[in-house]
Scaffold this motif. Structure first.
Motif, short mmCIF file in Angstrom:
data_model
loop_
_atom_site.label_atom_id
_atom_site.label_comp_id
_atom_site.label_asym_id
_atom_site.label_seq_id
_atom_site.Cartn_x
_atom_site.Cartn_y
_atom_site.Cartn_z
N HIS A 143 -99.75 -66.18 -15.92
CA HIS A 143 -100.20 -65.85 -14.58
C HIS A 143 -101.03 -66.96 -13.93
O HIS A 143 -101.65 -66.74 -12.90
CB HIS A 143 -100.96 -64.52 -14.54
CG HIS A 143 -100.68 -63.71 -13.31
ND1 HIS A 143 -101.24 -64.00 -12.08
CD2 HIS A 143 -99.86 -62.65 -13.11
CE1 HIS A 143 -100.80 -63.14 -11.18
NE2 HIS A 143 -99.95 -62.31 -11.78
N ILE A 144 -101.05 -68.15 -14.54
CA ILE A 144 -101.41 -69.33 -13.77
C ILE A 144 -100.18 -69.61 -12.92
O ILE A 144 -99.12 -69.96 -13.43
CB ILE A 144 -101.77 -70.52 -14.68
CG1 ILE A 144 -103.06 -70.21 -15.45
CG2 ILE A 144 -101.92 -71.81 -13.87
CD1 ILE A 144 -103.44 -71.26 -16.48
N LEU A 145 -100.29 -69.43 -11.62
CA LEU A 145 -99.10 -69.33 -10.78
C LEU A 145 -98.27 -70.61 -10.77
O LEU A 145 -97.05 -70.57 -10.68
CB LEU A 145 -99.49 -68.92 -9.37
CG LEU A 145 -100.22 -67.57 -9.27
CD1 LEU A 145 -100.46 -67.19 -7.82
CD2 LEU A 145 -99.45 -66.46 -9.99
N GLU A 146 -98.93 -71.76 -10.87
CA GLU A 146 -98.18 -73.01 -10.91
C GLU A 146 -97.41 -73.16 -12.23
O GLU A 146 -96.35 -73.79 -12.26
CB GLU A 146 -99.11 -74.20 -10.70
CG GLU A 146 -99.61 -74.35 -9.26
CD GLU A 146 -100.57 -73.25 -8.83
OE1 GLU A 146 -100.53 -72.86 -7.64
OE2 GLU A 146 -101.37 -72.76 -9.67
N HIS A 147 -97.93 -72.58 -13.30
CA HIS A 147 -97.19 -72.58 -14.57
C HIS A 147 -95.97 -71.66 -14.47
O HIS A 147 -94.88 -72.00 -14.95
CB HIS A 147 -98.09 -72.13 -15.72
CG HIS A 147 -99.16 -73.10 -16.06
ND1 HIS A 147 -100.04 -72.91 -17.11
CD2 HIS A 147 -99.51 -74.29 -15.50
CE1 HIS A 147 -100.88 -73.93 -17.17
NE2 HIS A 147 -100.58 -74.78 -16.20
N GLU A 148 -96.16 -70.49 -13.87
CA GLU A 148 -95.04 -69.58 -13.65
C GLU A 148 -93.96 -70.27 -12.82
O GLU A 148 -92.77 -70.24 -13.17
CB GLU A 148 -95.54 -68.33 -12.93
CG GLU A 148 -94.47 -67.42 -12.38
CD GLU A 148 -95.04 -66.33 -11.49
OE1 GLU A 148 -94.32 -65.92 -10.57
OE2 GLU A 148 -96.18 -65.91 -11.70
N ASP A 149 -94.37 -70.92 -11.72
CA ASP A 149 -93.40 -71.58 -10.86
C ASP A 149 -92.68 -72.72 -11.57
O ASP A 149 -91.53 -73.03 -11.26
CB ASP A 149 -94.11 -72.13 -9.61
CG ASP A 149 -94.46 -71.05 -8.60
OD1 ASP A 149 -93.86 -69.96 -8.66
OD2 ASP A 149 -95.33 -71.31 -7.74
N ALA A 150 -93.36 -73.37 -12.52
CA ALA A 150 -92.79 -74.51 -13.22
C ALA A 150 -91.95 -74.11 -14.44
O ALA A 150 -91.41 -74.98 -15.11
CB ALA A 150 -93.89 -75.48 -13.64
N GLY A 151 -91.87 -72.79 -14.74
CA GLY A 151 -90.94 -72.37 -15.79
C GLY A 151 -91.51 -71.58 -16.94
O GLY A 151 -90.76 -71.16 -17.82
N MET A 193 -87.84 -70.88 -17.49
CA MET A 193 -87.25 -69.78 -16.73
C MET A 193 -85.90 -70.16 -16.15
O MET A 193 -85.73 -71.21 -15.52
CB MET A 193 -88.21 -69.39 -15.60
CG MET A 193 -87.65 -68.44 -14.58
SD MET A 193 -87.28 -66.82 -15.28
CE MET A 193 -86.65 -65.99 -13.82
N ASP A 194 -84.91 -69.29 -16.37
CA ASP A 194 -83.58 -69.44 -15.80
C ASP A 194 -83.19 -68.10 -15.21
O ASP A 194 -83.08 -67.10 -15.93
CB ASP A 194 -82.58 -69.87 -16.88
CG ASP A 194 -81.20 -70.20 -16.33
OD1 ASP A 194 -80.81 -69.62 -15.29
OD2 ASP A 194 -80.49 -71.01 -16.95
N MET A 195 -82.99 -68.05 -13.91
CA MET A 195 -82.69 -66.80 -13.22
C MET A 195 -81.41 -66.14 -13.74
O MET A 195 -81.21 -64.93 -13.57
CB MET A 195 -82.56 -67.06 -11.72
CG MET A 195 -83.86 -67.41 -11.03
SD MET A 195 -84.84 -65.97 -10.57
CE MET A 195 -83.97 -65.40 -9.10
#
Length: 511
Positions: free
Chosen positions: A493-501, A407-409
């Motif tokens: 939607h495993i939130l730590e995976h989302e947060d990690a990219g 993920m890149d904003m």
């Protein structure tokens, strides 16, 4: 940790992130960190607490618009008797009220951020303008108010709202920044289904949490938690441990939300009694299905009708697969076996107790209509384009990505024409199952590796499990709300995976 200490801790962690000292992609939490193993306080089977029913809020109608005022604030909650932990809540110390609205009406939200850090609020499952989506670009700074407004386009169902802050979704949802939304409509009202909120129509927000030996809530921040997602060993339903519900009707409608950060569940009744599955993420199925278990990944929802007419107590339980390796090929876990709860030593144990249901009488149950919703048959030939998304984790979870990109904003990964039917192929290159969520759409599942979907996936969905080495095909269309600049998200939607990219961005544009 006092509230002042917590705030200072958040400020220090924010400084670390800005200085580049924190591990890349690792979301720090407003709690003391530990590895994913805990010495949790165990509650005896005889201990029960009445199920907390979230307050129902219908807002105030002002100039034809339904307005909800939602303050986000720090709180304190006792996860173990006599021991308070810092939390986040919406109009409450932990979690928030259930919002009720109707399809076709216009709503507005006044979200006030009273935290010491930024926050967002995402309306999960809704079709809405990108500027109102509540993703990471709609950051609400401390002391600020965010006022999105949109028309409710959703079919009647259970949706939810929760944090979607960039690299902080996991800890903020874990702390309590989440709650349910009921959308109602005329089509469902005519069916006469149980719909008396808190009486025969019950929301169940199921979450697992790590409680340490002192009784404090802990958010693990170690490598194991980052790779597998945060998984607790205590179950809370609407924030209630060992929950019990005193039923006064002959049947009960349970709206189940897997609100956990990472844990997958297979819900069933302890005695093997059947449940009538009536709805998935995006609303009613075409008909009810008699099922013995329902598998839900984080973010997924299901609605079931439970028959209480015999007057016998029932217990809703949840088995959990090891490390999220879940499949639906047999209606349960991978290989068809039901993996039970595991304790801290990894030894096979009993399933989680979710909810005890105690009928107070033998009221006769109503029969369900033969047809619930008129769903159009799937027609993949309508699609004019196929897009492929490959989920991967890299070595030891060090490379969370979609299509080999994290993920890149500042990067728009896809530009999608409005009104165009498309097939999205979601492939999982990792050895772990991932729930894939797409913003601004309710899609239909075409198949899994060429096989037709199970009953839960025959209706409308916004989150879908993709098993290891599996490909799932989705049929979807973004019907309106074009914006070339403001993006929506698709992500694990495993939130730590989302947060990690493991997340990407798309915009909906005019053709």
């Amino acid at each position: 940790m006092s509230q002042t200490d917590w705030t200072k801790s958040l400020d220090r962690r924010g400084l670390m992130r800005r200085s580049g000292l924190a591990l890349a992609g690792l979301a720090f939490a407003p709690f003391a960190g530990c590895e994913a193993r805990s010495t949790a306080i165990r509650r005896g089977d005889a201990s029960t607490e009445p199920l907390a029913i979230p307050q129902l809020r219908m807002g105030q109608v002002e100039d034809g618009v339904r307005v909800f005022r939602l303050p986000i604030s720090p709180g304190q909650k006792e996860f173990a008797l006599g021991v308070s932990s810092p939390t986040i809540g919406i109009e409450a110390p932990y979690l928030g009220p259930t919002l009720e609205m109707r399809r076709g009406e216009r709503v507005r939200f006044e979200v006030d951020n009273e935290l010491a850090e930024g926050a967002t609020v995402h309306w999960h499952g809704f079709e809405l303008p990108a500027t109102a989506d509540g993703g990471p670009h709609q950051l609400i700074q401390p002391g600020e108010r965010w006022s999105p407004s949109f028309e409710v386009r959703q079919r009647a169902s259970l949706y939810w709202y929760h944090s979607h802050m960039h690299r902080r979704t996991g800890p903020q949802v874990y702390a309590g920044l989440a709650a349910a939304i009921y959308v109602r409509d005329d089509e469902e009202d005519r069916l006469g289904l149980p719909s008396d909120y808190g009486v025969d129509d019950i929301p169940l927000i199921v979450q697992d949490r790590v409680i340490d030996g002192s009784g404090r809530l802990i958010y693990p921040i170690g490598m194991h938690a980052q790779m597998m997602g945060v998984r607790g060993d205590e179950i809370f339903v609407n924030g209630t441990p060992n929950a019990v519900f005193e039923a006064k009707t002959g049947q009960l409608r349970l709206r189940i939300l897997n609100g956990s950060n990472a844990r997958f569940y297979s819900f069933s009744l302890e005695g093997g009694e059947p449940m009538q599955l009536i709805a998935s993420d995006g609303g009613l199925l075409d008909r009810s299905h008699s099922v013995r278990s329902i598998a839900l990944a984080p973010g997924e929802r299901a609605q079931v009708i439970v028959d209480l007419s015999e007057g016998y107590p029932l217990r809703l339980i949840a088995s959990s697969p090891d490390m999220g390796m879940m499949g639906r090929r047999s209606g349960g876990m991978m290989g068809g076996g039901m993996m039970a709860r595991r304790n801290d030593q990894g030894e096979s144990g009993q399933p989680f107790r979710v909810l005890d249901i105690r009928p107070s009488g033998s009221t006769r149950a109503q029969s369900l209509p033969s047809q619930l919703a008129a769903l159009a048959p799937l027609d993949p030939s309508q699609a004019v384009r196929t897009r492929r998304f490959t989920l991967d984790m890299g070595m030891m979870g060090s490379g969370m990505s979609i299509n080999a990109a994290a993920m890149d904003m500042d990067v728009i990964n896809e530009r999608i024409p409005v009104g165009q039917w498309e097939i999205w192929e979601i492939a999982n290159a990792s050895m772990m199952a991932h729930p894939f969520h797409i913003h601004n759409v309710q899609f239909r599942v075409i198949d899994r590796d060429g096989r037709p979907p199970p009953p839960l996936e025959t209706g409308f969905k916004d989150t879908v499990i993709v098993n290891p080495r599996e490909q799932v095909r989705l049929l979807l269309r973004f019907e309106e709300h074009t914006d070339p600049d403001w993006p929506y998200m698709y992500h694990c939607h495993i939130l730590e995976h989302e947060d990690a990219g493991m997340m990407g961005q798309f915009v909906v544009v005019k053709g």
